[in-house]
Scaffold this motif. Structure first.
Motif: not given
Length: 106
Positions: A8-31
């Motif tokens: 929600t804070q990222a603005g969308s699932l897509h934006q969250f995943l972009q930030k997640l992969h930028w921080s953690h690489g091409p494969i990452a997990s989340f809850w």
């Protein structure tokens, strides 16, 4: 809630995943609620995991009122594989090109 607040804070699932992969690489997990979820953002890694087919229904539960419980998103096992094989033939680039003009007019 897992990472739903972060989504929600990222603005969308897509934006969250972009930030997640930028921080953690091409494969990452989340809850996603209580479901640990793996996201793959690399064509090479995705190809290595293409044999994985079944997905937990929980991932799509929020969309159920929109698409219905019989949607292919909820189909797993043999039923899901069969439906995917049938549906895919109608969404190839060549198939879409044959009815693009009609869709555009509609």
């Amino acid at each position: 809630e897992g990472n739903l607040t972060d989504v929600t804070q990222a603005g969308s699932l897509h934006q969250f995943l972009q930030k997640l992969h930028w921080s953690h690489g091409p494969i990452a997990s989340f809850w996603w609620g209580t479901q640990q979820t793996v996201s793959i953002a690399s064509p090479e890694l995705f190809k290595e995991h293409q044999h994985v087919f079944d997905r937990p229904a929980l991932l799509f539960k929020m969309f159920e009122p929109l698409v219905g419980s019989k949607c292919i998103q909820f189909a797993n096992g043999e039923d899901g594989r069969h439906r995917r094989a049938v549906y895919d033939q109608y969404f190839t680039a060549d198939a879409v090109a044959t009815y693009f003009d009609t869709l555009h007019r509609v």
